[in-house]
Motif scaffolding. Structure first.
Motif, mmCIF file in Angstrom:
data_model
loop_
_atom_site.group_PDB
_atom_site.id
_atom_site.type_symbol
_atom_site.label_atom_id
_atom_site.label_comp_id
_atom_site.label_asym_id
_atom_site.label_seq_id
_atom_site.Cartn_x
_atom_site.Cartn_y
_atom_site.Cartn_z
ATOM 1 N N GLU A 43 -60.051 -5.512 20.682
ATOM 2 C CA GLU A 43 -58.838 -5.530 19.979
ATOM 3 C C GLU A 43 -57.976 -6.153 20.794
ATOM 4 N N SER A 44 -58.454 -5.827 22.440
ATOM 5 C CA SER A 44 -57.422 -6.397 22.899
ATOM 6 C C SER A 44 -57.173 -8.761 22.343
ATOM 7 N N LEU A 45 -58.646 -8.917 22.187
ATOM 8 C CA LEU A 45 -58.163 -10.319 21.937
ATOM 9 C C LEU A 45 -57.824 -10.395 20.131
ATOM 10 N N LEU A 46 -57.585 -9.147 19.273
ATOM 11 C CA LEU A 46 -57.113 -10.214 17.995
ATOM 12 C C LEU A 46 -55.659 -9.462 17.822
ATOM 13 N N TRP A 47 -55.195 -8.274 18.837
ATOM 14 C CA TRP A 47 -53.446 -8.779 18.061
ATOM 15 C C TRP A 47 -52.787 -8.719 19.873
ATOM 16 N N LEU B 214 -49.346 -0.580 15.595
ATOM 17 C CA LEU B 214 -50.217 0.144 15.842
ATOM 18 C C LEU B 214 -50.111 -1.030 16.810
ATOM 19 N N GLY B 215 -49.237 -2.174 17.601
ATOM 20 C CA GLY B 215 -49.312 -2.835 17.875
ATOM 21 C C GLY B 215 -48.065 -4.610 17.504
ATOM 22 N N GLY B 216 -48.369 -5.546 18.450
ATOM 23 C CA GLY B 216 -47.680 -6.755 17.851
ATOM 24 C C GLY B 216 -48.425 -7.294 16.540
ATOM 25 N N PRO B 217 -48.825 -8.357 17.044
ATOM 26 C CA PRO B 217 -49.065 -9.636 15.434
ATOM 27 C C PRO B 217 -50.412 -10.168 15.934
ATOM 28 N N LEU B 218 -50.932 -10.543 15.244
ATOM 29 C CA LEU B 218 -52.070 -11.484 15.487
ATOM 30 C C LEU B 218 -52.344 -12.031 16.604
ATOM 31 N N LYS B 219 -52.925 -11.989 17.498
ATOM 32 C CA LYS B 219 -53.349 -13.544 18.550
ATOM 33 C C LYS B 219 -53.470 -14.955 17.631
ATOM 34 N N LEU C 72 -59.678 0.186 9.510
ATOM 35 C CA LEU C 72 -59.860 0.377 8.501
ATOM 36 C C LEU C 72 -58.242 0.944 8.229
ATOM 37 N N SER C 73 -57.528 2.297 8.503
ATOM 38 C CA SER C 73 -56.789 2.565 8.766
ATOM 39 C C SER C 73 -55.707 2.091 9.123
ATOM 40 N N ARG C 74 -55.788 1.614 9.983
ATOM 41 C CA ARG C 74 -54.198 0.555 10.388
ATOM 42 C C ARG C 74 -53.103 0.212 9.572
ATOM 43 N N PRO C 75 -52.135 0.631 10.041
ATOM 44 C CA PRO C 75 -50.833 0.619 9.314
ATOM 45 C C PRO C 75 -50.487 -1.538 9.497
ATOM 46 N N GLY C 76 -49.462 -1.754 8.709
ATOM 47 C CA GLY C 76 -49.106 -2.949 8.950
ATOM 48 C C GLY C 76 -49.314 -4.256 8.237
ATOM 49 N N PRO C 77 -48.826 -5.264 8.212
ATOM 50 C CA PRO C 77 -49.636 -6.169 7.542
ATOM 51 C C PRO C 77 -50.426 -7.078 8.286
ATOM 52 N N SER C 78 -50.364 -6.803 10.000
ATOM 53 C CA SER C 78 -51.724 -8.030 10.353
ATOM 54 C C SER C 78 -52.916 -7.207 10.781
ATOM 55 N N VAL C 79 -53.210 -6.917 9.712
ATOM 56 C CA VAL C 79 -54.787 -6.306 8.893
ATOM 57 C C VAL C 79 -56.156 -7.236 9.231
ATOM 58 N N PRO C 80 -56.875 -7.493 10.021
ATOM 59 C CA PRO C 80 -58.347 -8.685 9.226
ATOM 60 C C PRO C 80 -59.064 -7.768 8.943
ATOM 61 N N PRO C 81 -59.941 -8.387 7.521
ATOM 62 C CA PRO C 81 -60.184 -8.138 6.357
ATOM 63 C C PRO C 81 -61.314 -7.390 7.205
ATOM 64 N N PHE D 21 -41.529 -1.927 26.703
ATOM 65 C CA PHE D 21 -42.741 -3.239 25.610
ATOM 66 C C PHE D 21 -43.154 -3.173 24.894
ATOM 67 N N LEU D 22 -43.931 -1.452 24.186
ATOM 68 C CA LEU D 22 -44.676 -1.684 22.846
ATOM 69 C C LEU D 22 -43.589 -1.516 21.407
#
Length: 417
Positions: free
Chosen positions: A77-81, A165-170, A284-293, A152-153
């Motif tokens: 997750e730390s590498l994705l977002w 749940l976090g910032g944008p995709l990296k 799978l249940s992550r809300p928001g627009p930046s969610v990988p398939p 910060f969050l």
């Protein structure tokens, strides 16, 4: 990432590593206990690279695709977002550099939580006092930056592409390939994996590692199974077996060995379930627009590996590289907009703090809570019965009449006055 314990950590074999280039394996000294997900993210991101610091050695610069395999989903997750806050080592004197978070974790959990509630009440309300690691981490962020962890969050969430749940995709266009299997099949496979580890020399590996790195700590009573490689599944489960070598009967040793093997199998299966819950809750249940398939690949029957796993995975990746929509449909799970995973609840009946709506609902249905509820009702019922029995007893009746008589006299006295 740690050197040693190759069998127990199920590291990629040397033969497999020769098939394609691998990174981030066996490069941290086993005695290092403060290697964190931030360190992992920084090194892995530099290897992948996509920015101004890119070099010809970076994966993207070589026109290759990084495949992150795991493992610990928090690290993935730390590498994705953009979800982590950078921390810096805390200097003491001129030579010694220590981790502030490790120092904080040595203090009492409730005292730490009280300190956090004073500087970051929003984060304190989301964390249980027993969750010392996360409490210490939030305190570390504030004490090293002067800015609260929750602030910060909020800043990450407010960035373009950020979410609850976090910032944008990296990195652009990521996808997740989730290999899943039926639970009974997975449990059997994990038990067999432990048996294969034993056959591959697991016990010799543990004995050697114990003598080289842990035996002295045990004698000094300073062993720590909460940090570094010592928290690996499979090491602490054999603690009693390792420290009693040459100090007990063969029968006792065999019994401790059996208990260690059974504990390893149980904790491995529990961890697999935890990984699946993480995928469902965080991906799978992550809300928001930046969610990988997330594409599910059925891996229950290994005899059908090519048609069920390999070929679908290759087709998905090829389509994404070519800019096409894969024929496969991503896995979807409805996210609960009303569920708060960090809400604070206090159960006075059980004297427990519960974090999260789902956990609170589960606690209200738990055996321990229902037992306390039944106990409270029984005590209340006994108290009512006692009051009722007193109210109908002759002595109690006489007492009431005396009080009534005295009350009448008091009224007459007041009237005359």
């Amino acid at each position: 990432v740690y050197e040693g314990l190759d069998i127990i950590t199920n590291k990629v074999s040397a033969q497999e590593q020769r098939m394609c280039q691998h990174h981030m394996i066996g490069f941290v000294d086993p005695l290092v206990t403060n290697y964190t997900v931030v360190d992992f993210r920084n090194k892995a991101t530099a290897l992948i690279s996509l920015g101004k610091t890119a070099t010809r050695l970076d994966i993207f610069a070589r026109d290759k695709i990084p495949i992150v395999v795991g493992g610990t989903n928090y690290y993935i997750e730390s590498l994705l977002w953009k979800v982590l806050v950078n921390a810096k080592p805390w200097e003491m004197g001129t030579e010694k550099v220590i981790d502030k978070k490790v120092e904080l974790e040595k203090e009492d959990g409730h005292a730490l939580h009280k300190r956090l509630s004073q500087v970051d009440p929003e984060m304190a309300a989301k964390l249980h006092p027993h969750d010392k690691r996360k409490v210490a981490r939030s305190l570390q962020v504030f004490e090293e930056t002067g800015i609260s962890h929750s602030e910060f969050l909020h800043r990450q969430h407010a960035e373009e592409g950020g979410g609850p749940l976090g910032g944008p995709l990296k990195f652009p266009n990521p996808c997740i390939l989730w290999l899943h299997a039926e639970q009974t099949v997975l449990d059997e496979r994990l038990d067999k994996r432990v048996d294969n580890m034993l056959a591959a020399g697991l016990l010799d590996e543990l004995r050697d590692f114990h003598k080289r790195y842990n035996e002295k700590k045990v004698v000094e009573n300073s062993q720590d199974y909460q940090h570094g490689i010592f928290q690996s599944i499979g090491f602490k489960e054999f603690h009693e077996y390792l420290i009693t070598e040459g100090k007990c009967t063969p029968e006792t040793r065999n019994q401790l060995l059996k208990e260690g093997i059974e504990a390893l199998k149980q904790v491995t299966k529990r961890y697999a379930r935890k990984q699946n819950r993480w995928i469902k809750n965080r991906f799978l249940s992550r809300p928001g627009p930046s969610v990988p398939p997330v594409y599910g690949l059925e891996a229950s029957d290994v005899s059908k590996w090519e048609e069920s796993v390999l070929e679908p995975a290759l087709e998905i990746v090829r389509s994404l590289i070519q800019g096409h929509k894969p024929a496969a449909t991503p896995v979807k799970m409805p996210s609960s907009e009303t569920e708060n995973k960090r809400s604070y609840h206090m159960c006075d009946l059980c004297d427990r703090i519960i974090i999260g709506d789902r956990e609170w609902a589960a606690h209200m249905k738990s055996k321990s809570h229902l037992h306390q509820l039944k106990k409270r009702r029984r005590l209340d019922s006994d108290a009512i019965t006692t009051i009722e029995s007193q109210s109908i007893s002759p002595d109690h009746d006489k007492e009431l009449k005396e009080k009534e008589y005295l009350g009448q006299n008091d009224e007459e006295l007041k009237s005359s006055i």
